[in-house]
Design a protein around this motif. Sequence first.
Motif, mmCIF file in Angstrom:
data_model
loop_
_atom_site.group_PDB
_atom_site.id
_atom_site.type_symbol
_atom_site.label_atom_id
_atom_site.label_comp_id
_atom_site.label_asym_id
_atom_site.label_seq_id
_atom_site.Cartn_x
_atom_site.Cartn_y
_atom_site.Cartn_z
ATOM 1 N N VAL A 48 57.019 12.363 32.602
ATOM 2 C CA VAL A 48 55.633 12.795 32.781
ATOM 3 C C VAL A 48 54.926 12.668 31.435
ATOM 4 O O VAL A 48 55.464 13.086 30.409
ATOM 5 C CB VAL A 48 55.570 14.276 33.227
ATOM 6 N N VAL A 49 53.726 12.077 31.453
ATOM 7 C CA VAL A 49 52.895 12.042 30.249
ATOM 8 C C VAL A 49 51.660 12.887 30.526
ATOM 9 O O VAL A 49 51.124 12.862 31.647
ATOM 10 C CB VAL A 49 52.486 10.586 29.914
ATOM 11 N N SER A 50 51.241 13.673 29.553
ATOM 12 C CA SER A 50 49.954 14.365 29.714
ATOM 13 C C SER A 50 48.978 13.789 28.703
ATOM 14 O O SER A 50 49.365 13.421 27.578
ATOM 15 C CB SER A 50 50.106 15.882 29.537
ATOM 16 N N ILE A 51 47.739 13.667 29.147
ATOM 17 C CA ILE A 51 46.649 13.254 28.249
ATOM 18 C C ILE A 51 45.588 14.334 28.317
ATOM 19 O O ILE A 51 45.029 14.600 29.391
ATOM 20 C CB ILE A 51 46.047 11.893 28.663
ATOM 21 N N PHE A 52 45.358 14.980 27.199
ATOM 22 C CA PHE A 52 44.345 16.036 27.153
ATOM 23 C C PHE A 52 43.910 16.204 25.705
ATOM 24 O O PHE A 52 44.732 16.538 24.838
ATOM 25 C CB PHE A 52 44.922 17.361 27.690
ATOM 26 N N VAL A 53 42.648 15.928 25.433
ATOM 27 C CA VAL A 53 42.131 16.139 24.079
ATOM 28 C C VAL A 53 41.758 17.611 24.015
ATOM 29 O O VAL A 53 40.751 18.043 24.580
ATOM 30 C CB VAL A 53 40.933 15.216 23.779
ATOM 31 N N ASN A 54 42.626 18.366 23.359
ATOM 32 C CA ASN A 54 42.582 19.828 23.435
ATOM 33 C C ASN A 54 41.554 20.431 22.469
ATOM 34 O O ASN A 54 41.811 20.500 21.258
ATOM 35 C CB ASN A 54 43.992 20.356 23.112
ATOM 36 N N PRO A 55 40.407 20.894 22.987
ATOM 37 C CA PRO A 55 39.340 21.352 22.071
ATOM 38 C C PRO A 55 39.757 22.523 21.187
ATOM 39 O O PRO A 55 39.262 22.631 20.067
ATOM 40 C CB PRO A 55 38.217 21.809 23.021
ATOM 41 N N THR A 56 40.688 23.372 21.662
ATOM 42 C CA THR A 56 40.997 24.584 20.883
ATOM 43 C C THR A 56 41.751 24.276 19.587
ATOM 44 O O THR A 56 41.860 25.130 18.715
ATOM 45 C CB THR A 56 41.807 25.608 21.710
ATOM 46 N N GLN A 57 42.269 23.057 19.461
ATOM 47 C CA GLN A 57 42.984 22.743 18.215
ATOM 48 C C GLN A 57 42.116 22.010 17.206
ATOM 49 O O GLN A 57 42.582 21.682 16.119
ATOM 50 C CB GLN A 57 44.273 21.972 18.505
ATOM 51 N N PHE A 58 40.858 21.770 17.585
ATOM 52 C CA PHE A 58 39.921 21.121 16.651
ATOM 53 C C PHE A 58 39.078 22.196 15.985
ATOM 54 O O PHE A 58 38.404 22.964 16.674
ATOM 55 C CB PHE A 58 39.000 20.154 17.399
ATOM 56 N N ASN A 59 39.120 22.261 14.671
ATOM 57 C CA ASN A 59 38.301 23.280 14.015
ATOM 58 C C ASN A 59 36.962 22.712 13.556
ATOM 59 O O ASN A 59 36.145 23.436 13.020
ATOM 60 C CB ASN A 59 39.060 23.962 12.869
ATOM 61 N N LYS A 82 55.993 2.003 33.184
ATOM 62 C CA LYS A 82 56.553 2.624 34.399
ATOM 63 C C LYS A 82 56.755 4.136 34.249
ATOM 64 O O LYS A 82 57.803 4.693 34.584
ATOM 65 C CB LYS A 82 57.869 1.943 34.790
ATOM 66 N N VAL A 83 55.724 4.768 33.706
ATOM 67 C CA VAL A 83 55.722 6.232 33.623
ATOM 68 C C VAL A 83 55.514 6.777 35.034
ATOM 69 O O VAL A 83 54.732 6.230 35.817
ATOM 70 C CB VAL A 83 54.602 6.696 32.660
ATOM 71 N N ASP A 84 56.247 7.846 35.396
ATOM 72 C CA ASP A 84 56.229 8.307 36.783
ATOM 73 C C ASP A 84 55.004 9.125 37.132
ATOM 74 O O ASP A 84 54.546 9.106 38.275
ATOM 75 C CB ASP A 84 57.492 9.158 37.040
ATOM 76 N N TYR A 85 54.475 9.886 36.149
ATOM 77 C CA TYR A 85 53.421 10.840 36.500
ATOM 78 C C TYR A 85 52.515 11.048 35.288
ATOM 79 O O TYR A 85 53.003 11.272 34.176
ATOM 80 C CB TYR A 85 54.074 12.173 36.886
ATOM 81 N N LEU A 86 51.216 10.961 35.505
ATOM 82 C CA LEU A 86 50.264 11.265 34.428
ATOM 83 C C LEU A 86 49.461 12.501 34.807
ATOM 84 O O LEU A 86 48.836 12.549 35.873
ATOM 85 C CB LEU A 86 49.304 10.088 34.204
ATOM 86 N N PHE A 87 49.506 13.488 33.950
ATOM 87 C CA PHE A 87 48.716 14.711 34.135
ATOM 88 C C PHE A 87 47.568 14.664 33.130
ATOM 89 O O PHE A 87 47.802 14.654 31.912
ATOM 90 C CB PHE A 87 49.616 15.928 33.894
ATOM 91 N N ALA A 88 46.343 14.578 33.651
ATOM 92 C CA ALA A 88 45.170 14.456 32.760
ATOM 93 C C ALA A 88 44.108 15.469 33.191
ATOM 94 O O ALA A 88 43.108 15.114 33.822
ATOM 95 C CB ALA A 88 44.627 13.031 32.814
ATOM 96 N N PRO A 89 44.346 16.738 32.870
ATOM 97 C CA PRO A 89 43.420 17.789 33.323
ATOM 98 C C PRO A 89 42.162 17.837 32.455
ATOM 99 O O PRO A 89 42.118 17.227 31.382
ATOM 100 C CB PRO A 89 44.239 19.060 33.113
#
Length: 249
Positions: A48-59, A82-89
Amino acid sequence: MTTTVNSTQKWTQLNIDQKIGLVPTMGALHQGHMSLIHQSKKENDITVVSIFVNPTQFNKKQDLKSYPKDLERDLALLCKAKVDYLFAPDYDALYPYNYRYKVSDCKMAKILCGANRPGHFDGVLSVVMKLLNIIKPTNAYFGEKDYQQYILIKDMVQAFFMDVNIIPCPTVREVSGLAMSSRNLLLTPEQLEVASSFYHHLKADASIEEIKTKLTEQGFVVDYIEEHFGRRFGAIHYANVRLIDNVEV
Ligand code: AMP
């Protein structure tokens, strides 16, 4: 690709008896990310790969705004691998209580990248805990390029008795020696060439003060050069881009 937490949790439930490898990313994928993915594919049934540009870690707002994004290209790379699952919330999906709850480290998050980026590692640890709780992987993969981040995540998982192995993966570099990073996309080819000397200065047989002087002479603004856990860590600003790296000493 799935964007909702609910359907991802349902999918996790369906695959409860499989060995799941998770590779959390902020997208704008490069060969550094792909090496984590290849290692996960070798060691797990499902990746599983996740893609999320996480705003809380940007100061800094501008840093978040200018962070490179290219979901279409990322999708093509993930399909090819051939990644099985992408989680991009999106933010609302991952932060249903906004940022009311966070995970903090009171010690190691205050040095190196944490010293000049207040709250950065709170954001990192909080989002990684969320991702681990949603996906419930057997193994989760992190790059040694962000060595402080890797240590903090490894320690958090032990401190909270979380049932997951945190696996470090070696830093992937350009031929020039420059550590691959999504932020490199913000530099021109000429700037990339100049930036590659960061790595060579960092691993030189020289004192910290000498390295700082050399980097400053080359036009870099040094954030820190420090040694911890048998490694030499560095962070510099160049052409409005923040670059970090570390080498064994
Ligand atoms: P990022 O998308 O920059 O948050 O990175 C996602 C994951 O990829 C993190 O675990 C990083 O440490 C890892 N990573 C980023 N660049 C590299 C690289 N050049 N070599 C190895 N791992 C990397």
